[in-house]
Scaffold this motif. Structure first.
Motif, PDB file in Angstrom:
ATOM      1  N   SER A  53      62.526  -9.978   6.581  1.00 38.21           N
ATOM      2  CA  SER A  53      61.401  -9.082   6.319  1.00 38.21           C
ATOM      3  C   SER A  53      60.249  -9.955   5.845  1.00 38.21           C
ATOM      4  O   SER A  53      60.453 -11.058   5.329  1.00 38.21           O
ATOM      5  CB  SER A  53      61.756  -8.088   5.219  1.00 38.21           C
ATOM      6  N   PHE A  54      59.038  -9.434   5.987  1.00 41.03           N
ATOM      7  CA  PHE A  54      57.856 -10.212   5.627  1.00 41.03           C
ATOM      8  C   PHE A  54      56.917  -9.387   4.756  1.00 41.03           C
ATOM      9  O   PHE A  54      56.768  -8.179   4.963  1.00 41.03           O
ATOM     10  CB  PHE A  54      57.099 -10.654   6.886  1.00 41.03           C
ATOM     11  N   LEU A  55      56.313 -10.058   3.798  1.00 39.21           N
ATOM     12  CA  LEU A  55      55.239  -9.492   2.996  1.00 39.21           C
ATOM     13  C   LEU A  55      54.011 -10.355   3.240  1.00 39.21           C
ATOM     14  O   LEU A  55      54.123 -11.586   3.310  1.00 39.21           O
ATOM     15  CB  LEU A  55      55.557  -9.547   1.503  1.00 39.21           C
ATOM     16  N   PRO A  60      54.289  -5.003   2.467  1.00 38.92           N
ATOM     17  CA  PRO A  60      55.331  -5.110   3.497  1.00 38.92           C
ATOM     18  C   PRO A  60      54.751  -4.992   4.909  1.00 38.92           C
ATOM     19  O   PRO A  60      53.900  -4.141   5.167  1.00 38.92           O
ATOM     20  CB  PRO A  60      56.255  -3.936   3.216  1.00 38.92           C
ATOM     21  N   VAL A  61      55.253  -5.824   5.798  1.00 44.06           N
ATOM     22  CA  VAL A  61      54.868  -5.747   7.207  1.00 44.06           C
ATOM     23  C   VAL A  61      55.622  -4.597   7.871  1.00 44.06           C
ATOM     24  O   VAL A  61      55.092  -3.916   8.739  1.00 44.06           O
ATOM     25  CB  VAL A  61      55.150  -7.091   7.917  1.00 44.06           C
ATOM     26  N   HIS A  66      54.369  -8.166  15.003  1.00 44.40           N
ATOM     27  CA  HIS A  66      53.755  -9.297  14.307  1.00 44.40           C
ATOM     28  C   HIS A  66      52.435  -9.719  14.938  1.00 44.40           C
ATOM     29  O   HIS A  66      51.568 -10.255  14.248  1.00 44.40           O
ATOM     30  CB  HIS A  66      54.728 -10.467  14.249  1.00 44.40           C
ATOM     31  N   SER A  67      52.279  -9.454  16.220  1.00 43.91           N
ATOM     32  CA  SER A  67      51.028  -9.809  16.889  1.00 43.91           C
ATOM     33  C   SER A  67      49.875  -8.901  16.456  1.00 43.91           C
ATOM     34  O   SER A  67      48.710  -9.229  16.683  1.00 43.91           O
ATOM     35  CB  SER A  67      51.190  -9.731  18.409  1.00 43.91           C
ATOM     36  N   GLY A  68      50.174  -7.795  15.797  1.00 43.41           N
ATOM     37  CA  GLY A  68      49.146  -6.883  15.330  1.00 43.41           C
ATOM     38  C   GLY A  68      48.886  -6.960  13.838  1.00 43.41           C
ATOM     39  O   GLY A  68      48.085  -6.205  13.303  1.00 43.41           O
ATOM     40  N   PRO A  82      67.704 -11.319   4.603  1.00 45.89           N
ATOM     41  CA  PRO A  82      68.578 -10.309   3.992  1.00 45.89           C
ATOM     42  C   PRO A  82      69.300 -10.898   2.780  1.00 45.89           C
ATOM     43  O   PRO A  82      69.766 -12.042   2.819  1.00 45.89           O
ATOM     44  CB  PRO A  82      69.576  -9.979   5.098  1.00 45.89           C
ATOM     45  N   PHE A  83      69.354 -10.130   1.712  1.00 39.54           N
ATOM     46  CA  PHE A  83      70.036 -10.559   0.494  1.00 39.54           C
ATOM     47  C   PHE A  83      71.296  -9.735   0.326  1.00 39.54           C
ATOM     48  O   PHE A  83      71.292  -8.536   0.573  1.00 39.54           O
ATOM     49  CB  PHE A  83      69.139 -10.352  -0.737  1.00 39.54           C
TER      50      PHE A  83
END
Length: 86
Positions: A53-55, A60-61, A66-68, A82-83
């Motif tokens: 996941s990305f912030l 949060p994304v 991702h291109s947007g 993942p944790f």
């Protein structure tokens, strides 16, 4: 092109071989492509990024492509694999 920072956590940090690095790009997709290009021939980071996941600046994304997702000067991307046990 904007300049910023990407920070890696847990398995992403191990696969990247660093906790953070400076990056440039216009979108999150650009940033991820550039960090993978730096590690040509080593697909460990690519496998972790595919599950992560990305912030961007603590936002949060989510499931957005991702291109947007815009990357602007001074942005910080957090890579959260993942944790377990969470």
């Amino acid at each position: 092109m904007a300049n910023g920072t990407i920070r890696y956590w847990a398995a992403a940090k191990e696969a990247a071989g660093t906790g953070e690095e400076q990056v440039e790009g216009s979108t999150l997709a650009d940033v991820l492509e550039s960090v993978l290009a730096r590690r040509s021939g080593d697909d460990r980071l690519a496998r972790v990024l595919a599950r992560s996941s990305f912030l961007i600046d603590d936002r949060p994304v989510g499931t957005r492509p991702h291109s947007g997702v815009e990357f602007t000067d001074g942005c910080t991307v957090e890579v959260l694999p993942p944790f377990a046990g969470g």
